[in-house]
Design an enzyme around this catalytic site. Structure first.
Site: not given
Ligand SMILES: NC(=O)c1ccc[n+]([C@@H]2O[C@H](COP(=O)([O-])OP(=O)(O)OC[C@H]3O[C@@H](n4cnc5c(N)ncnc54)[C@H](O)[C@@H]3O)[C@@H](O)[C@H]2O)c1
Ligand SMILES: O=C(O)C[C@H](O)C(=O)O
Length: 326
Positions: A11-13, A16-17, A129, A131, A159, A162, A187
Site C-alpha cells: 500500500g506504498a502509494a 499512511i505510507s 496495519v 484493517n 491505540d 492514544r 484493534h
Molecule cells: N491498525 C491501525 O492502527 C490502523 C490505523 C490507521 C489505518 N489503518 C488501516 O490501514 C490501511 C491503510 O490506510 P491508508 O489510509 O494508507 O489507506 P489508503 O487507501 O490511502 O492506502 C491504501 C493503499 O493500499 C493499496 N492497496 C490495496 N490493495 C493492495 C494490495 N493487494 N497490494 C498492495 N497494495 C494495495 C491501495 O492502492 C492504496 O494505495 C486501512 O486498512 C486503514 O483502515 C490501520
Molecule cells: O478506525 C479506523 O477505521 C481507522 C484506524 O484503524 C484508526 O484506528 O485510526
C-alpha cells in the site's frame, strides 16, 4: 556501518505510507546506523503514483536509503525481506458489511502470506496495519506454514499511544512519565485500554483517576479515536498510524525500556485464558528481536469482562473467514 536490511511496505502509494516511508528511510524505525533497502508493493493502477513517491524519496538524499524497489508482484516485493509492514488493504465501500470487508481483505492477505512464505527471509518480522488488522494478520500467518505464526503481528500500538496521550492529559503529566499501559484484544472499538498496572511518575495511575472517568471517558475515547479522526479529517488517521507502525517495529527489533512494556497483537498462546488461534493484543516486553507476553498480572472482574468481549469479537471475525484459513 551495518549491512542494509530489506523493508517491504505494501500500500506504498497510500496515505499512511506517505508518512511511513520517509520515517523508515530516515532511520526512525531501525536506528541511525542501520541502512535500508525499501521494497514497495502496490496494485497495478497505483504504480504511477508510487513512482512519484519514489522521486520524493530520492530527492531527500537520505544517507541510510541504499535502494528502492517497486513492484505490483508480491513475490518481487517480499523477496528476501527482513521486515514487512502490510499497510495496503481494501477500504470499506458503500453498503459493505464487516463480513464483506473481511472476505475482500482475506484474499489480499492470503496471497501476501503465501508470497512471504515462499520468498522472504526466514527471520522476517511482519506487522499488519491494514484493517481488520488482527484477522488479516491471522490469515497471512496461516498462509505461511514454513514460518512461525509468531513472526506475524498486528498493530495496536496506535491505540497504546492514544491511551498514553489521554492519561497524560488527564493527570497533567507527559506521556514519557507513564509506564505499563496495556491494550487488550482487537484493534477495533471492542479493544480494552487498561490502566490497572500503569504508573505515572512511579505512582499507580488507577489511584489518580476515578472509575467514572475511566468508564465514561478514557475507555470510549481510545476505542472510538479512529472514528473521531475520520469524522474530523474526512480521512482515517495516517501520520499517527505511521508513527505507531515505526514504534512497533523499532521496539520489536531493538527492545523495550527497563520496567516498561508495549502492546502488540500476537498469536494467543492461551495466556490470560484467551483462546489460542486468534491474534490478540497483549502487554509484551521485547529483547534481542523477540517479544514475551507479560505474565502474572492480576485481572479484576471489570477487566475480565472487557477482555472477554474483545476476544469474542475476534472469534467471530475468525469464524467469518475460517474457510480461508489453511
Ligand atoms: N491498525 C491501525 O492502527 C490502523 C490505523 C490507521 C489505518 N489503518 C488501516 O490501514 C490501511 C491503510 O490506510 P491508508 O489510509 O494508507 O489507506 P489508503 O487507501 O490511502 O492506502 C491504501 C493503499 O493500499 C493499496 N492497496 C490495496 N490493495 C493492495 C494490495 N493487494 N497490494 C498492495 N497494495 C494495495 C491501495 O492502492 C492504496 O494505495 C486501512 O486498512 C486503514 O483502515 C490501520
Ligand atoms: O478506525 C479506523 O477505521 C481507522 C484506524 O484503524 C484508526 O484506528 O485510526
Amino acid at each position: 556501518m551495518k549491512q542494509p536490511v530489506r523493508v517491504t511496505v505494501t500500500g506504498a502509494a497510500g496515505q499512511i505510507s506517505y508518512a511511513l516511508l520517509f520515517r523508515i528511510a530516515s532511520g526512525s524505525m531501525l536506528g541511525p546506523d542501520q541502512p535500508v533497502i525499501l521494497q514497495l508493493l502496490e496494485i497495478t493502477p497505483a504504480m504511477g503514483a508510487l513512482e512519484g513517491v519514489v522521486m520524493e524519496l530520492n530527492d531527500c538524499a537520505f544517507p541510510l536509503l541504499h535502494d528502492v524497489v517497486i513492484s505490483d508482484d508480491p513475490e518481487v516485493a517480499f523477496k528476501d525481506t527482513d521486515y514487512a509492514l502490510l499497510v495496503g488493504a481494501r477500504p470499506r465501500g458503500p453498503g459493505m458489511e464487516r463480513k464483506d470487508l473481511l472476505e475482500a481483505n482475506a484474499a489480499i492477505f492470503s496471497t501476501q502470506g503465501k508470497a512471504i512464505n515462499k520468498v522472504a527471509s526466514r527471520d522476517i518480522k511482519v506487522l499488519v496495519v491494514g484493517n481488520p488488522a488482527n484477522t488479516n494478520a491471522l490469515i497471512a500467518a496461516s498462509n505461511a506454514p514454513d514460518l512461525d505464526a509468531g513472526q506475524f503481528t498486528a498493530m495496536t500500538r496506535l491505540d497504546h499511544n492514544r491511551a498514553l496521550s489521554q492519561l497524560a492529559e488527564k493527570t497533567g503529566s507527559h506521556t514519557t512519565d507513564i509506564k505499563r499501559m496495556t491494550i487488550w484484544g482487537n484493534h477495533s472499538n471492542t479493544q480494552y485500554p487498561d490502566i490497572s498496572n500503569a504508573t505515572v511518575k512511579g505512582e499507580a495511575a488507577a489511584a489518580m483517576v476515578d472509575q467514572a472517568w475511566l468508564e465514561e471517558n478514557f475507555i470510549p475515547t481510545v476505542q472510538e479515536r479512529g472514528a473521531a479522526i475520520i469524522k474530523a479529517r474526512g480521512a482515517s488517521s495516517a501520520a499517527s498510524a505511521a508513527a505507531a507502525a515505526t514504534d512497533h517495529m523499532r521496539t520489536w527489533a531493538l527492545g523495550t525500556a527497563d520496567g516498561d512494556w508495549v502492546s502488540m497483537a500476537i498469536p494467543s498462546d492461551g495466556s490470560y485464558d484467551i483462546e489460542p488461534g486468534i491474534m490478540y493484543s497483549y502487554p509484551v516486553t521485547c529483547k534481542d528481536g523477540k517479544y514475551t507476553i507479560v505474565q502474572g498480572l492480576e485481572i479484576s472482574e471489570f477487566s475480565r469482562s472487557r477482555m472477554d468481549a474483545t476476544e469474542d469479537e475476534l472469534r467471530q471475525e475468525r469464524a467469518a473467514i475460517e474457510h480461508l484459513l489453511s
